[in-house]
Motif scaffolding. Structure first.
Motif, PDB file in Angstrom:
ATOM      1  N   VAL A   1      58.519  45.096  45.942  1.00  0.00           N
ATOM      2  CA  VAL A   1      57.652  46.211  45.545  1.00  0.00           C
ATOM      3  C   VAL A   1      57.561  47.204  46.705  1.00  0.00           C
ATOM      4  N   PRO A   2      57.783  48.482  46.448  1.00  0.00           N
ATOM      5  CA  PRO A   2      57.716  49.480  47.529  1.00  0.00           C
ATOM      6  C   PRO A   2      56.378  49.447  48.267  1.00  0.00           C
ATOM      7  N   LYS A   3      56.440  49.599  49.563  1.00  0.00           N
ATOM      8  CA  LYS A   3      55.233  49.570  50.392  1.00  0.00           C
ATOM      9  C   LYS A   3      54.242  50.646  49.969  1.00  0.00           C
ATOM     10  N   GLY A   4      54.774  51.751  49.457  1.00  0.00           N
ATOM     11  CA  GLY A   4      53.904  52.840  49.035  1.00  0.00           C
ATOM     12  C   GLY A   4      52.957  52.462  47.921  1.00  0.00           C
ATOM     13  N   VAL A   5      53.356  51.496  47.085  1.00  0.00           N
ATOM     14  CA  VAL A   5      52.489  51.049  45.991  1.00  0.00           C
ATOM     15  C   VAL A   5      51.238  50.389  46.557  1.00  0.00           C
ATOM     16  N   ILE A   6      51.419  49.555  47.581  1.00  0.00           N
ATOM     17  CA  ILE A   6      50.268  48.887  48.204  1.00  0.00           C
ATOM     18  C   ILE A   6      49.391  49.902  48.922  1.00  0.00           C
ATOM     19  N   GLU A   7      50.018  50.861  49.583  1.00  0.00           N
ATOM     20  CA  GLU A   7      49.259  51.897  50.272  1.00  0.00           C
ATOM     21  C   GLU A   7      48.463  52.737  49.279  1.00  0.00           C
ATOM     22  N   LEU A   8      49.057  53.016  48.122  1.00  0.00           N
ATOM     23  CA  LEU A   8      48.346  53.759  47.087  1.00  0.00           C
ATOM     24  C   LEU A   8      47.139  52.983  46.577  1.00  0.00           C
ATOM     25  N   ALA A   9      47.324  51.681  46.339  1.00  0.00           N
ATOM     26  CA  ALA A   9      46.225  50.846  45.870  1.00  0.00           C
ATOM     27  C   ALA A   9      45.105  50.810  46.894  1.00  0.00           C
ATOM     28  N   ASP A  10      45.472  50.723  48.170  1.00  0.00           N
ATOM     29  CA  ASP A  10      44.466  50.707  49.230  1.00  0.00           C
ATOM     30  C   ASP A  10      43.715  52.040  49.287  1.00  0.00           C
ATOM     31  N   ALA A  11      44.449  53.140  49.115  1.00  0.00           N
ATOM     32  CA  ALA A  11      43.820  54.460  49.146  1.00  0.00           C
ATOM     33  C   ALA A  11      42.879  54.664  47.968  1.00  0.00           C
ATOM     34  N   MET A  12      43.197  54.014  46.841  1.00  0.00           N
ATOM     35  CA  MET A  12      42.355  54.131  45.645  1.00  0.00           C
ATOM     36  C   MET A  12      41.170  53.175  45.690  1.00  0.00           C
ATOM     37  N   GLY A  13      41.089  52.366  46.754  1.00  0.00           N
ATOM     38  CA  GLY A  13      39.985  51.429  46.890  1.00  0.00           C
ATOM     39  C   GLY A  13      40.083  50.236  45.960  1.00  0.00           C
ATOM     40  N   ALA A  14      41.303  49.845  45.612  1.00  0.00           N
ATOM     41  CA  ALA A  14      41.499  48.725  44.688  1.00  0.00           C
ATOM     42  C   ALA A  14      41.104  47.403  45.335  1.00  0.00           C
ATOM     43  N   SER A  15      40.486  46.541  44.545  1.00  0.00           N
ATOM     44  CA  SER A  15      40.167  45.193  45.010  1.00  0.00           C
ATOM     45  C   SER A  15      41.447  44.360  44.993  1.00  0.00           C
ATOM     46  N   THR A  16      41.365  43.155  45.517  1.00  0.00           N
ATOM     47  CA  THR A  16      42.544  42.288  45.524  1.00  0.00           C
ATOM     48  C   THR A  16      43.023  42.002  44.105  1.00  0.00           C
ATOM     49  N   THR A  17      42.084  41.747  43.218  1.00  0.00           N
ATOM     50  CA  THR A  17      42.442  41.482  41.821  1.00  0.00           C
ATOM     51  C   THR A  17      43.123  42.692  41.199  1.00  0.00           C
ATOM     52  N   GLN A  18      42.581  43.867  41.448  1.00  0.00           N
ATOM     53  CA  GLN A  18      43.187  45.084  40.918  1.00  0.00           C
ATOM     54  C   GLN A  18      44.558  45.347  41.539  1.00  0.00           C
ATOM     55  N   LEU A  19      44.673  45.079  42.829  1.00  0.00           N
ATOM     56  CA  LEU A  19      45.953  45.248  43.506  1.00  0.00           C
ATOM     57  C   LEU A  19      47.024  44.392  42.844  1.00  0.00           C
ATOM     58  N   VAL A  20      46.666  43.152  42.557  1.00  0.00           N
ATOM     59  CA  VAL A  20      47.631  42.219  41.977  1.00  0.00           C
ATOM     60  C   VAL A  20      47.989  42.608  40.545  1.00  0.00           C
ATOM     61  N   TRP A  21      46.975  42.807  39.702  1.00  0.00           N
ATOM     62  CA  TRP A  21      47.220  42.986  38.271  1.00  0.00           C
ATOM     63  C   TRP A  21      47.621  44.408  37.888  1.00  0.00           C
ATOM     64  N   LYS A  22      47.085  45.400  38.575  1.00  0.00           N
ATOM     65  CA  LYS A  22      47.332  46.779  38.172  1.00  0.00           C
ATOM     66  C   LYS A  22      48.431  47.472  38.974  1.00  0.00           C
ATOM     67  N   TYR A  23      48.820  46.861  40.077  1.00  0.00           N
ATOM     68  CA  TYR A  23      49.840  47.480  40.906  1.00  0.00           C
ATOM     69  C   TYR A  23      51.055  46.570  41.104  1.00  0.00           C
ATOM     70  N   LEU A  24      50.833  45.392  41.713  1.00  0.00           N
ATOM     71  CA  LEU A  24      51.956  44.521  42.045  1.00  0.00           C
ATOM     72  C   LEU A  24      52.672  43.996  40.805  1.00  0.00           C
ATOM     73  N   TYR A  25      51.914  43.389  39.888  1.00  0.00           N
ATOM     74  CA  TYR A  25      52.544  42.819  38.690  1.00  0.00           C
ATOM     75  C   TYR A  25      53.161  43.896  37.813  1.00  0.00           C
TER      76      TYR A  25
END
Length: 224
Positions: free
Chosen positions: A122-146
């Motif tokens: 998964v591109p690093k930018g996806v994780i950076e975007l999730a962090d910038a949006m204030g995503a929780s760990t659960t949101q990071l996993v389900w709405k971005y990574l998966y």
């Protein structure tokens, strides 16, 4: 040819039973891969060095489990687990459910590694975007990574399925049955090689069908 067809028809009930036994073992293995292998692989990714939830202790424990199970010779793993399966389930041989326990263990470890590799892509930018949006760990996993890795996860699961089929053929050693066990006992051991080859063709067809379905699903959900 006529003689072969007659014997094949005679064996059809046993072939059907063998396919059911294989289905039971595969069902347990696939379920374990999804319910336990998927989260384990996600934990491996999240707790690795430089990742969002870096945790050396958790990562090393999870990584050691996966490495040990995957490197363990499967036949020896079956034998080593017999006492534990017997204590937990009440019997360790002569039943496809009992034979499913070693397959479930290897399925968890195998798919966990596939999941980890898929998430690493998964591109690093996806994780950076999730962090910038204030995503929780659960949101990071389900709405971005998966979401980003969904196609790769399906392909990994399809690949793992083929390995599960190979492992299921070994389960006849502990009386687990299955189509592989049928090929050995009714084909090889009785010197009816044509029956053995017929069972092998059935296995190949089943694998090819699942591979085709998996690849079709992966292509359908890949929106990149």
């Amino acid at each position: 040819m006529n003689e072969f067809l007659e014997r094949l028809i005679e064996y059809l009930p046993r072939i059907y039973d063998s396919l059911v036994e294989t289905g039971i073992m595969m069902g347990f293995a696939m379920t374990a891969a999804i319910l336990l292998g998927l989260p384990l692989g996600t934990i491996l990714f999240l707790t690795a060095k430089g990742k969002p939830k870096e945790n050396t202790v958790v990562y090393n424990i999870a990584n050691a489990f996966v490495n040990i199970v995957r490197s363990f010779p499967f036949l020896l793993l079956i034998i080593a687990l017999l006492p534990f399966v017997r204590k937990f389930y009440g019997r360790a041989t002569g039943d496809p459910i009992a034979a499913s326990f070693p397959m479930m263990l290897i399925a968890i470890a195998l798919y966990a590694r596939f999941v980890e590799q898929s998430l690493l892509d998964v591109p690093k930018g996806v994780i950076e975007l999730a962090d910038a949006m204030g995503a929780s760990t659960t949101q990071l996993v389900w709405k971005y990574l998966y979401v980003e890795a969904r196609s790769s996860l399906v392909i990994g699961f399809t690949t793992a399925f083929v390995s599960f089929v190979s492992y299921s053929t070994v389960m006849g050693v502990v009386g687990g049955g299955g189509i592989g066990d049928f090929a050995i006992r009714y084909g090889y051991q009785r010197f009816e090689t044509d029956i053995m080859y017929a069972a092998i063709v059935i296995i190949i067809i089943l694998v090819q069908i699942f591979q085709w379905l998996g690849l079709q699903l992966a292509q359908k959900i890949d929106k990149r």
